[in-house]
Enzyme design. Sequence first.
Site, PDB file in Angstrom:
ATOM      1  N   HIS A  18       2.544   6.399  -7.365  1.00 25.12           N
ATOM      2  CA  HIS A  18       2.558   7.738  -6.759  1.00 25.12           C
ATOM      3  C   HIS A  18       3.879   8.457  -7.075  1.00 25.12           C
ATOM      4  O   HIS A  18       3.900   9.637  -7.400  1.00 25.12           O
ATOM      5  CB  HIS A  18       2.414   7.636  -5.231  1.00 25.12           C
ATOM      6  CG  HIS A  18       1.102   7.065  -4.767  1.00 25.12           C
ATOM      7  ND1 HIS A  18       1.027   6.055  -3.836  1.00 25.12           N
ATOM      8  CD2 HIS A  18      -0.182   7.369  -5.091  1.00 25.12           C
ATOM      9  CE1 HIS A  18      -0.244   5.765  -3.610  1.00 25.12           C
ATOM     10  NE2 HIS A  18      -0.997   6.538  -4.355  1.00 25.12           N
ATOM     11  N   LYS A  42     -11.218   7.388   9.189  1.00 24.82           N
ATOM     12  CA  LYS A  42     -10.673   6.339   8.332  1.00 24.82           C
ATOM     13  C   LYS A  42      -9.580   5.562   9.058  1.00 24.82           C
ATOM     14  O   LYS A  42      -8.805   6.136   9.807  1.00 24.82           O
ATOM     15  CB  LYS A  42     -10.081   7.008   7.073  1.00 24.82           C
ATOM     16  CG  LYS A  42     -10.189   6.171   5.820  1.00 24.82           C
ATOM     17  CD  LYS A  42      -9.874   6.988   4.597  1.00 24.82           C
ATOM     18  CE  LYS A  42      -9.251   6.120   3.525  1.00 24.82           C
ATOM     19  NZ  LYS A  42      -8.817   6.873   2.355  1.00 24.82           N
ATOM     20  N   ARG A  91      -5.251   6.716 -13.530  1.00 27.86           N
ATOM     21  CA  ARG A  91      -4.921   5.413 -14.089  1.00 27.86           C
ATOM     22  C   ARG A  91      -5.888   5.016 -15.198  1.00 27.86           C
ATOM     23  O   ARG A  91      -5.519   4.412 -16.177  1.00 27.86           O
ATOM     24  CB  ARG A  91      -4.935   4.337 -12.996  1.00 27.86           C
ATOM     25  CG  ARG A  91      -3.747   4.409 -12.085  1.00 27.86           C
ATOM     26  CD  ARG A  91      -3.981   3.661 -10.818  1.00 27.86           C
ATOM     27  NE  ARG A  91      -4.996   4.310 -10.012  1.00 27.86           N
ATOM     28  CZ  ARG A  91      -5.253   4.006  -8.754  1.00 27.86           C
ATOM     29  NH1 ARG A  91      -4.602   3.035  -8.175  1.00 27.86           N
ATOM     30  NH2 ARG A  91      -6.163   4.657  -8.084  1.00 27.86           N
ATOM     31  N   SER A 128      -2.787   0.918  -3.955  1.00 25.63           N
ATOM     32  CA  SER A 128      -2.345   0.703  -2.575  1.00 25.63           C
ATOM     33  C   SER A 128      -3.093  -0.446  -1.913  1.00 25.63           C
ATOM     34  O   SER A 128      -2.510  -1.183  -1.108  1.00 25.63           O
ATOM     35  CB  SER A 128      -2.524   1.990  -1.760  1.00 25.63           C
ATOM     36  OG  SER A 128      -1.674   2.987  -2.250  1.00 25.63           O
TER      37      SER A 128
HETATM   38  P1  ADP Z   1      -6.791   8.697  -2.006  1.00 17.25           P
HETATM   39  O1  ADP Z   1      -7.024   7.990  -0.709  1.00 17.25           O
HETATM   40  O2  ADP Z   1      -6.916  10.187  -1.928  1.00 17.25           O
HETATM   41  O3  ADP Z   1      -7.445   8.111  -3.218  1.00 17.25           O
HETATM   42  P2  ADP Z   1      -4.346   7.437  -2.786  1.00 17.25           P
HETATM   43  O4  ADP Z   1      -3.186   7.389  -1.866  1.00 17.25           O
HETATM   44  O5  ADP Z   1      -5.038   6.161  -3.060  1.00 17.25           O
HETATM   45  O6  ADP Z   1      -5.256   8.539  -2.184  1.00 17.25           O
HETATM   46  O7  ADP Z   1      -3.945   8.102  -4.162  1.00 17.25           O
HETATM   47  C1  ADP Z   1      -3.486   9.407  -4.278  1.00 17.25           C
HETATM   48  C2  ADP Z   1      -3.415   9.809  -5.744  1.00 17.25           C
HETATM   49  O8  ADP Z   1      -2.525   8.955  -6.435  1.00 17.25           O
HETATM   50  C3  ADP Z   1      -4.732   9.738  -6.507  1.00 17.25           C
HETATM   51  O9  ADP Z   1      -4.768  10.819  -7.421  1.00 17.25           O
HETATM   52  C4  ADP Z   1      -4.639   8.440  -7.241  1.00 17.25           C
HETATM   53  O10 ADP Z   1      -5.416   8.458  -8.422  1.00 17.25           O
HETATM   54  C5  ADP Z   1      -3.165   8.426  -7.578  1.00 17.25           C
HETATM   55  N1  ADP Z   1      -2.650   7.074  -7.814  1.00 17.25           N
HETATM   56  C6  ADP Z   1      -2.786   5.970  -7.046  1.00 17.25           C
HETATM   57  N2  ADP Z   1      -2.146   4.903  -7.576  1.00 17.25           N
HETATM   58  C7  ADP Z   1      -1.599   5.356  -8.743  1.00 17.25           C
HETATM   59  C8  ADP Z   1      -0.833   4.750  -9.805  1.00 17.25           C
HETATM   60  N3  ADP Z   1      -0.529   3.450  -9.785  1.00 17.25           N
HETATM   61  N4  ADP Z   1      -0.456   5.525 -10.826  1.00 17.25           N
HETATM   62  C9  ADP Z   1      -0.791   6.835 -10.846  1.00 17.25           C
HETATM   63  N5  ADP Z   1      -1.513   7.466  -9.935  1.00 17.25           N
HETATM   64  C10 ADP Z   1      -1.910   6.747  -8.881  1.00 17.25           C
END
Ligand code: ADP
Length: 153
Positions: A18, A42, A91, A128
């Site tokens: 992120h 959620k 990703r 995550s």
């Molecule tokens: P959501 O619950 O909306 O999917 P996340 O917190 O999982 O939210 O992710 C938010 C954003 O960060 C999304 O666009 C996701 O694709 C991106 N993201 C998550 N992990 C990575 C990573 N390792 N590298 C790049 N982008 C990421």
Amino acid sequence: MKKVAVFPGSFDPFTKGHECIVEKALNLFDEVVIGIGQNTSKKYFFDLERRKAHIESIFEGKDRVKVQVFTGLTVNFCKSINAEFIVRGLRDSKDFGYERSIAQMNQEISGIESVFFMTVPEYTAINSTIVREIYKSGGNIDLFVTNAEMLVK
Ligand code: ADP
């Protein structure tokens, strides 16, 4: 006019993946608002205040990065703070398939454009859910999360 983008997510927790997307977005936008989306149906592992304080600690001193909590539609949050863009990270092709339909629908209902950044290869595997599992089992998450000590329960 100032170009403002919202980077929305649940950030449970906020990882180096992120972080890298925020850094890339700062090259294109004047301000990046990290929007922690609270969905009442959620369940989150790290509580909201902890997630927010953790993200703020990572960007301490960077006044072009803001952290805000929002509920409801991301596009409504964007409008409420005059942000014209949504930033998301990609990703792999699975992310792309999921993000494409959301971006197209957001565009139709609000006119707000989504902008995508590819993650750097070394962070492609970070997600995550897995970081949470490592944390729950007592593993070290420092490799994947900056200032991980801020998350300690
Ligand atoms: P959501 O619950 O909306 O999917 P996340 O917190 O999982 O939210 O992710 C938010 C954003 O960060 C999304 O666009 C996701 O694709 C991106 N993201 C998550 N992990 C990575 C990573 N390792 N590298 C790049 N982008 C990421």
